[in-house]
Enzyme design. Structure first.
Site, short mmCIF file in Angstrom:
data_model
loop_
_atom_site.label_atom_id
_atom_site.label_comp_id
_atom_site.label_asym_id
_atom_site.label_seq_id
_atom_site.Cartn_x
_atom_site.Cartn_y
_atom_site.Cartn_z
N ASP A 114 -2.61 -5.03 0.50
CA ASP A 114 -2.18 -6.35 0.96
C ASP A 114 -2.66 -6.70 2.37
O ASP A 114 -2.93 -7.87 2.67
CB ASP A 114 -0.67 -6.50 0.86
CG ASP A 114 0.12 -5.42 1.57
OD1 ASP A 114 -0.49 -4.52 2.18
OD2 ASP A 114 1.37 -5.45 1.50
N MET A 170 0.82 -1.20 0.00
CA MET A 170 0.00 0.00 0.00
C MET A 170 0.87 1.27 0.00
O MET A 170 2.08 1.21 0.21
CB MET A 170 -0.93 -0.02 1.21
CG MET A 170 -1.95 -1.16 1.16
SD MET A 170 -2.98 -1.30 2.64
CE MET A 170 -3.90 0.24 2.58
N HIS A 171 0.22 2.40 -0.26
CA HIS A 171 0.77 3.75 -0.10
C HIS A 171 1.67 4.22 -1.24
O HIS A 171 1.94 5.42 -1.34
CB HIS A 171 1.56 3.90 1.20
CG HIS A 171 0.88 3.37 2.42
ND1 HIS A 171 -0.38 3.75 2.80
CD2 HIS A 171 1.30 2.48 3.36
CE1 HIS A 171 -0.72 3.12 3.91
NE2 HIS A 171 0.28 2.34 4.26
#
Length: 487
Positions: A238, A81-82
């Site tokens: 995830d 992520m991110h």
């Protein structure tokens, strides 16, 4: 002979998993990927490497299941992520992806928290350098030519999915990791966009994780040897995909993910913000579900770091650690990449404390495993202060392969830990289950069978209680010293 396919774009590896109609794992594969570090604190990857790794993983599964992949019913994606991928007008990346564990946008994150101290409750957590929003602000300031040419911004798994379908979209889980999603309405936050000077036109379309967003295109069919027209769902970040892979989608269920980073995850039926504790309260991969998550930036990567220094494998060091660990093991603060929950301290750094000339590499390995277990205890206590927690924790991620490490964690938390078959492929399996969930509810699947249950060891728990007290004092001391030296 049908199956569902899941692909997980991790930080250290890309994984794929094929599951049967009943949700059982048929075959999995993985390939390692390289992280590029142009400067200290920076972390990047080449998005093209993810696509090539996904290609390799699919080919490995096809070797064992050729008939199955010719009859794949749907495909799902999960991923780290991110991260920020800036696409040009031709949908090609304009630069390497900036990853979640990159701290270059610290000043921008601090600005966002000063400018809108209340917004963390709406968006799920205070801003940190990990999130996409401060990364975009950094890019606009330091690479304005790239920002000016950017046509769309996407997250890692969404870039790879685009190569299969041509669509540009994301899901509510990954959007949560952008520090741009209103968690109550599950829509882009106009206020956050305004603070970041980010046009909504640059963002992908937003969907729930089980929504079909496209189909395998003719070019992708030829490239990846998959049938043309196979439905592809939005997928999930995830952490949430791992939760789905463990089938922990009911309120109150929880698990620990011990991957490159680490998370403690509790499913909820409502948005329960706790920004003061640095607990992430994000939208889940299923409609009308949210989750509370303690996010640690340093998980199994700490053992990988030590292994690289000592020119040894992580598995070998973990084996040596099991024999060396004791009450006299040196303390280790595992903050090699700063820390998020509970400290929100990007400046935190790793520390070995209590070394002597008698210590050997096994002691360093034991301290490393111990330090992660104590950091998880620190995060778990913050999670408990913010709401209810599970009395039994599931476990997934590559670190779950080591039973001694799990024993340390169970004894540190004083909670049983249940391990499930093929837990290390959890996010990829979760992505495949999200593809299945486009047609069938997850509730029709039986719970996973428990392959191992790790009970807390009373003697270890007593030792770890004392070590935890010293661990928290050591962090406080180093934080104070850093503050004093910066004056």
């Amino acid at each position: 002979m049908h199956c569902y396919l899941g692909i997980d774009i991790g930080t250290t590896a890309v994984k794929a998993a094929a599951i049967g109609l009943d949700g059982s794992l048929l075959k999995s594969s993985e390939v390692m990927i390289e992280t590029i570090r142009p400067r200290p604190g920076w972390s990047e990857q080449n998005p093209g490497a993810w696509v090539e790794a996904a290609h390799f993983c699919i080919a490995k599964i096809a070797e064992g299941l050729p008939a199955r992949l010719n009859n794949v019913l749907a495909i799902g994606f999960s991923g780290q992520m991110h991260g920020l991928i800036a696409l040009g007008a031709d949908n090609c990346p304009l630069r390497n992806a900036i990853l979640w564990n990159d701290d270059r946008a610290l000043a921008e994150a601090e600005y966002l928290n000063r400018a809108a101290p209340d917004l963390g409750a709406t968006l799920g957590v205070p801003a940190t350098p990990s999130f996409l929003a401060p990364k975009w602000m950094w890019l606009a300031k330091h690479e304005p030519e790239v920002a000016a040419r950017t046509s769309k911004i996407v997250f890692p798994k969404d870039y790879v999915r685009m190569m299969f379908t041509g669509d540009i979209s994301t899901d509510v889980v990954d959007a949560s990791g952008g520090w741009l999603l209103d968690q109550t309405t599950r829509s882009w936050s106009d206020r956050a966009l305004g603070l970041c000077n980010l046009s909504a036109n640059l963002l992908p379309k937003l969907y729930e994780s089980t929504t079909v967003v496209g189909t395998v295109s003719p070019s992708a069919s030829a490239r990846f040897s998959l049938p043309q027209g196979v439905p592809v769902v939005a997928g999930a970040g995830d952490a949430a995909a791992g939760c789905v892979g463990l089938r922990m989608v009911r309120p109150g269920q929880g698990f620990i993910n011990l991957g490159t980073s680490a998370q403690i995850f509790i499913t909820s039926d409502r948005h329960e913000p706790s920004p003061a504790e640095m607990i992430h309260s994000f939208s889940h991969a299923l409609p009308e579900r949210w989750f509370r998550m303690a996010a640690l930036l340093n998980g199994a990567s700490t053992l990988g770091w030590l292994a690289s220094i000592l020119s040894e494998t992580p598995a070998k060091l973990a084996s040596e650690a099991a024999s060396a660990w004791s009450a006299e093991t040196p303390l280790f603060l595992p903050y090699l990449s700063g820390e998020r929950t509970p400290h929100n301290d990007p400046h935190a750094r790793g520390v070995f404390f209590g070394l002597s000339s008698a210590n050997e590499r096994a002691d360093l390995a034991a301290a490393t495993l111990d330090g992660v277990a104590l950091a998880l205890r620190d995060a778990f206590e913050a999670l408990a202060r913010s709401g209810s927690v599970s009395s039994v924790m599931g476990a997934t991620g590559g670190g779950t392969r080591d039973k001694f490490w799990l024993s340390l964690i169970a004894s540190s938390l004083n909670l049983p830990i249940e391990v499930y078959g093929d837990a290390a492929s959890g996010a990829a399996v979760g992505a495949a289950l999200l593809a299945r969930a486009a047609s069938f509810p997850l509730d029709d699947l039986p719970p996973l069978s428990v392959s191992d249950r790790i009970e807390p060891n009373p003697e270890m728990s007593e030792i770890l209680n004392d070590r935890y007290s010293r661990f928290t004092k050591l962090y406080a001391t180093t934080a104070t010293n850093r503050a004093d030296s910066s004056r």
